[in-house]
Design a protein around this motif. Structure first.
Motif, PDB file in Angstrom:
ATOM      1  N   GLU A   1     -62.643 -23.081  37.296  1.00 34.29           N
ATOM      2  CA  GLU A   1     -62.001 -22.292  38.350  1.00 34.29           C
ATOM      3  C   GLU A   1     -62.870 -21.107  38.752  1.00 34.29           C
ATOM      4  O   GLU A   1     -62.995 -20.801  39.940  1.00 34.29           O
ATOM      5  CB  GLU A   1     -60.625 -21.807  37.887  1.00 34.29           C
ATOM      6  N   ARG A   2     -63.488 -20.457  37.781  1.00 37.93           N
ATOM      7  CA  ARG A   2     -64.362 -19.309  38.109  1.00 37.93           C
ATOM      8  C   ARG A   2     -65.551 -19.757  38.950  1.00 37.93           C
ATOM      9  O   ARG A   2     -65.894 -19.109  39.952  1.00 37.93           O
ATOM     10  CB  ARG A   2     -64.837 -18.618  36.828  1.00 37.93           C
ATOM     11  N   VAL A   3     -66.187 -20.874  38.560  1.00 34.80           N
ATOM     12  CA  VAL A   3     -67.330 -21.386  39.327  1.00 34.80           C
ATOM     13  C   VAL A   3     -66.872 -21.777  40.732  1.00 34.80           C
ATOM     14  O   VAL A   3     -67.537 -21.451  41.720  1.00 34.80           O
ATOM     15  CB  VAL A   3     -67.985 -22.590  38.606  1.00 34.80           C
ATOM     16  N   LEU A   4     -65.758 -22.460  40.818  1.00 35.71           N
ATOM     17  CA  LEU A   4     -65.234 -22.912  42.108  1.00 35.71           C
ATOM     18  C   LEU A   4     -64.942 -21.730  43.029  1.00 35.71           C
ATOM     19  O   LEU A   4     -65.325 -21.737  44.205  1.00 35.71           O
ATOM     20  CB  LEU A   4     -63.971 -23.744  41.875  1.00 35.71           C
ATOM     21  N   LEU A   5     -64.299 -20.699  42.496  1.00 34.06           N
ATOM     22  CA  LEU A   5     -63.976 -19.528  43.315  1.00 34.06           C
ATOM     23  C   LEU A   5     -65.221 -18.742  43.716  1.00 34.06           C
ATOM     24  O   LEU A   5     -65.318 -18.241  44.834  1.00 34.06           O
ATOM     25  CB  LEU A   5     -63.011 -18.607  42.563  1.00 34.06           C
TER      26      LEU A   5
ATOM     27  N   GLY B   1     -68.054 -22.140  45.146  1.00 34.80           N
ATOM     28  CA  GLY B   1     -67.601 -23.257  45.976  1.00 34.80           C
ATOM     29  C   GLY B   1     -67.748 -24.608  45.297  1.00 34.80           C
ATOM     30  O   GLY B   1     -68.367 -24.728  44.237  1.00 34.80           O
ATOM     31  N   PRO B   2     -67.173 -25.648  45.917  1.00 32.68           N
ATOM     32  CA  PRO B   2     -67.148 -26.971  45.295  1.00 32.68           C
ATOM     33  C   PRO B   2     -68.528 -27.604  45.113  1.00 32.68           C
ATOM     34  O   PRO B   2     -68.725 -28.382  44.178  1.00 32.68           O
ATOM     35  CB  PRO B   2     -66.276 -27.807  46.228  1.00 32.68           C
ATOM     36  N   SER B   3     -69.482 -27.266  45.950  1.00 30.59           N
ATOM     37  CA  SER B   3     -70.809 -27.876  45.813  1.00 30.59           C
ATOM     38  C   SER B   3     -71.531 -27.405  44.559  1.00 30.59           C
ATOM     39  O   SER B   3     -72.420 -28.089  44.053  1.00 30.59           O
ATOM     40  CB  SER B   3     -71.673 -27.584  47.052  1.00 30.59           C
ATOM     41  N   ALA B   4     -71.140 -26.270  44.027  1.00 30.64           N
ATOM     42  CA  ALA B   4     -71.787 -25.736  42.821  1.00 30.64           C
ATOM     43  C   ALA B   4     -71.123 -26.220  41.537  1.00 30.64           C
ATOM     44  O   ALA B   4     -71.606 -25.941  40.444  1.00 30.64           O
ATOM     45  CB  ALA B   4     -71.759 -24.212  42.859  1.00 30.64           C
ATOM     46  N   LEU B   5     -70.038 -26.955  41.672  1.00 30.98           N
ATOM     47  CA  LEU B   5     -69.285 -27.400  40.504  1.00 30.98           C
ATOM     48  C   LEU B   5     -69.937 -28.639  39.904  1.00 30.98           C
ATOM     49  O   LEU B   5     -69.835 -29.740  40.439  1.00 30.98           O
ATOM     50  CB  LEU B   5     -67.844 -27.696  40.926  1.00 30.98           C
ATOM     51  N   THR B   6     -70.636 -28.446  38.789  1.00 37.32           N
ATOM     52  CA  THR B   6     -71.274 -29.531  38.048  1.00 37.32           C
ATOM     53  C   THR B   6     -70.880 -29.390  36.585  1.00 37.32           C
ATOM     54  O   THR B   6     -70.406 -28.331  36.163  1.00 37.32           O
ATOM     55  CB  THR B   6     -72.807 -29.458  38.157  1.00 37.32           C
TER      56      THR B   6
END
Length: 196
Positions: free
Chosen positions: A19-23, A26-31
């Motif tokens: 959730e922290r990465v997503l916020l 954004g979704p493109s950085a979520l790995t």
């Protein structure tokens, strides 16, 4: 974090990190790497609890959906109290928080996650619509809105307009006055016809 170190509630830690990465990014950085780095754990921890990264993301969204269920119970309990407008404005603010909006973006961004979350409508938003529909049905039964109110379409209008109002804002939700004005506009007909 070295292998073999016990992580207390690894799933919760991973979900919070995601959730922290997503916020933040954004979704493109979520790995899987960005999540495990944020959670300060080995990448294998994620794969020990989830078959693959898309399963992890689908369960992350499902957890948010379960949270909508909790909000729904609170909102239904509010039927008959306060004003319909204030209850709906508060519910929209709660259900369309930045994390929920980020989850919606994630579902649009990742086809595999969307496929795993098969259902009708956009996950999170569909459940939010159901929440508002149930609440409005309670208010209709109590006579606080028109007896012939199409509560499903009123809820759809609130979610659609609310999503547009809340999405893409930096620095928090819109001012309460804007949310109140939106809700007042959408429900004006069913509230006024109740008085006739």
């Amino acid at each position: 974090m070295p292998t073999g170190v016990h992580i207390r509630d690894a799933r919760r830690q991973l979900f919070e990190a995601a959730e922290r990465v997503l916020l933040r990014d954004g979704p493109s950085a979520l790995t899987s790497r960005s999540v495990t780095t944020e959670a300060d754990c080995a990448k294998g921890v994620l794969h020990r609890h989830f078959a693959d990264f898309d399963e992890f993301l689908a369960e992350l969204v499902q957890e948010r959906i379960a949270g909508v269920g909790d909000l729904a119970a609170t909102l239904r309990a509010a039927a008959g109290t306060g004003t319909v407008q204030a209850n709906l404005a508060s519910a929209l603010t709660d259900v369309l928080d930045p994390t929920a909006l980020a989850m919606v973006s994630l579902v649009f961004f990742r086809d595999e996650v969307r496929a795993r979350l098969r259902g009708t409508g956009v996950p999170v938003l569909a459940e939010a619509r159901e929440m508002l529909t149930a609440y409005l049905a309670e208010e209709r039964a109590l006579g606080r809105i028109a007896a012939d109110a199409d509560v499903d379409n009123v809820a759809l209008s609130l979610i659609g307009a609310g999503h547009l109002l809340f999405a893409g804002r930096r620095g928090g939700p819109p001012p309460a006055e804007e949310v109140d004005r939106l809700v007042a506009t959408v429900i004006a007909d069913v509230v006024q016809r109740r008085l006739l």
